[in-house]
Design a protein around this motif. Structure first.
Motif, PDB file in Angstrom:
ATOM      1  N   GLY A   1      -2.164  -0.998   1.646  1.00 16.97           N
ATOM      2  CA  GLY A   1      -1.220  -1.390   2.682  1.00 16.97           C
ATOM      3  C   GLY A   1      -1.229  -0.422   3.845  1.00 16.97           C
ATOM      4  N   ILE A   2      -1.287   0.863   3.547  1.00 19.19           N
ATOM      5  CA  ILE A   2      -1.361   1.887   4.597  1.00 19.19           C
ATOM      6  C   ILE A   2      -2.640   1.702   5.413  1.00 19.19           C
ATOM      7  N   ASP A   3      -3.732   1.448   4.707  1.00 24.50           N
ATOM      8  CA  ASP A   3      -5.003   1.223   5.398  1.00 24.50           C
ATOM      9  C   ASP A   3      -4.916   0.047   6.371  1.00 24.50           C
ATOM     10  N   GLN A   4      -4.043  -0.902   6.058  1.00 27.32           N
ATOM     11  CA  GLN A   4      -3.869  -2.087   6.899  1.00 27.32           C
ATOM     12  C   GLN A   4      -2.762  -1.903   7.937  1.00 27.32           C
ATOM     13  N   GLY A   5      -2.203  -0.685   7.995  1.00 31.27           N
ATOM     14  CA  GLY A   5      -1.206  -0.384   9.009  1.00 31.27           C
ATOM     15  C   GLY A   5       0.233  -0.657   8.597  1.00 31.27           C
ATOM     16  N   LYS A   6       0.466  -0.961   7.327  1.00 29.54           N
ATOM     17  CA  LYS A   6       1.832  -1.221   6.878  1.00 29.54           C
ATOM     18  C   LYS A   6       2.605   0.083   6.741  1.00 29.54           C
TER      19      LYS A   6
END
Length: 113
Positions: free
Chosen positions: A70-75
């Protein structure tokens, strides 16, 4: 992060983990056997207690992977969720440590004297 800050946040984390383990003990264990739930799960699954723990722990690891993805996707991830998942991971390591020490008690004492 400097060494002092790292030591401080690590100490807080370990204290939180010990508190959680104490609270969960009443739910998952007995005074006679702190690792009872893994042994019972192992009997039901016809495996070792360590393997049963791994199955339960895997759910938490998958959750951590999902958060990182999720962090990798900007979340944005709530800090409370991070606290919970990091604490769960540490606690499963501590519980596994207890199972391993119990299983290899004689060898463990010889190697860690």
């Amino acid at each position: 992060m400097n060494s002092k800050d790292f030591s401080n946040v690590s100490a807080v984390r370990i204290n939180d983990c010990m508190e959680t383990l104490g609270l969960k003990a009443g739910e998952y264990a007995t005074d006679e056997d702190r690792l009872r739930n893994f042994k019972l799960a192992a009997a039901l699954e016809r495996c070792t207690p360590e393997r049963a723990l791994l199955g339960m722990w895997t759910k938490h690891l998958v959750s951590v992977i999902d958060i990182i993805e999720g962090i990798d996707q900007g979340k944005t991830i709530d800090c409370k969720l991070w606290d919970e998942k990091i604490g769960d991971s540490i606690n499963y390591h501590l519980l596994l440590n207890g199972l391993v020490i119990e299983r290899f008690k004689e060898k463990w004492q010889v190697n860690h004297e």
